[in-house]
Design a protein around this motif. Sequence first.
Motif, short mmCIF file in Angstrom:
data_model
loop_
_atom_site.label_atom_id
_atom_site.label_comp_id
_atom_site.label_asym_id
_atom_site.label_seq_id
_atom_site.Cartn_x
_atom_site.Cartn_y
_atom_site.Cartn_z
N ASP A 122 20.91 10.85 -34.20
CA ASP A 122 21.01 12.28 -34.52
C ASP A 122 21.25 13.08 -33.25
O ASP A 122 20.68 12.79 -32.20
CB ASP A 122 19.73 12.79 -35.19
CG ASP A 122 19.45 12.09 -36.52
OD1 ASP A 122 20.38 11.49 -37.09
OD2 ASP A 122 18.30 12.16 -36.97
N ALA A 123 22.05 14.14 -33.36
CA ALA A 123 22.40 14.96 -32.19
C ALA A 123 21.23 15.81 -31.70
O ALA A 123 21.26 16.29 -30.57
CB ALA A 123 23.59 15.86 -32.51
N SER A 124 20.19 15.97 -32.51
CA SER A 124 19.00 16.71 -32.08
C SER A 124 17.83 16.30 -32.96
O SER A 124 18.02 15.76 -34.05
CB SER A 124 19.23 18.22 -32.15
OG SER A 124 19.41 18.63 -33.49
N GLY A 125 16.65 16.58 -32.47
CA GLY A 125 15.47 16.27 -33.25
C GLY A 125 14.20 16.52 -32.47
O GLY A 125 14.24 16.97 -31.33
N VAL A 126 13.08 16.20 -33.11
CA VAL A 126 11.77 16.40 -32.52
C VAL A 126 10.90 15.18 -32.84
O VAL A 126 10.86 14.75 -33.99
CB VAL A 126 11.09 17.67 -33.06
CG1 VAL A 126 9.71 17.86 -32.45
CG2 VAL A 126 11.96 18.90 -32.82
N PHE A 127 10.22 14.64 -31.83
CA PHE A 127 9.21 13.60 -32.02
C PHE A 127 7.84 14.22 -31.86
O PHE A 127 7.66 15.14 -31.08
CB PHE A 127 9.28 12.52 -30.93
CG PHE A 127 10.51 11.69 -30.92
CD1 PHE A 127 11.08 11.21 -32.07
CD2 PHE A 127 11.10 11.37 -29.71
CE1 PHE A 127 12.21 10.43 -32.03
CE2 PHE A 127 12.22 10.59 -29.66
CZ PHE A 127 12.78 10.12 -30.81
N HIS A 128 6.88 13.64 -32.55
CA HIS A 128 5.49 13.97 -32.31
C HIS A 128 4.70 12.67 -32.31
O HIS A 128 5.23 11.61 -32.61
CB HIS A 128 4.96 14.99 -33.33
CG HIS A 128 5.02 14.50 -34.74
ND1 HIS A 128 4.07 13.69 -35.29
CD2 HIS A 128 5.95 14.70 -35.70
CE1 HIS A 128 4.39 13.41 -36.54
NE2 HIS A 128 5.54 14.01 -36.82
#
Length: 157
Positions: free
Chosen positions: A18-24
């Motif tokens: 994916d070209a962008s995202g967020v991990f936690h």
Amino acid sequence: PSPPETQNICSDPNTITDASGVFHDGSASTLDYANSLNCHKLILATGKIIFNLEYLYLKDSSDCLKIYNGESESAVPLLHLCGPIGLPNGGVYISSASALVTFNTGALSTDRGFRLSWKFMSFSTSRPTLTLPPTTTTKPTTRSPTCECRPSHGLRP
């Protein structure tokens, strides 16, 4: 565009394009992460990847977040943060073409964890860069007493 989907670093899929995202860290931002985690995500980019460490709270030295410049743990580590540490609201930006992100925790204690976002970008340089947030030092506003020195009388404030 809609905001990027937030993903648990410990859930599938382990490879992201994916070209962008967020991990936690796997917990909600108000809860602590779990003990004994060994999690990873591999990001394969079409350009460079910019990471933004939005916050990081790790309890002890066995709790670590690492980002490698490549597809395995034998690659050069670009970021290696282990507890005890706390970095609230923003901070570390890293660029690389592909990256492995790992999160490992010990068995004894927990903390709030982390939130790490990424996006693909184009750069003219091929060298990875690391920028740490600016630090500010505040000086006390109180003045220290001045002394008047006289050989026969000693020191007086």
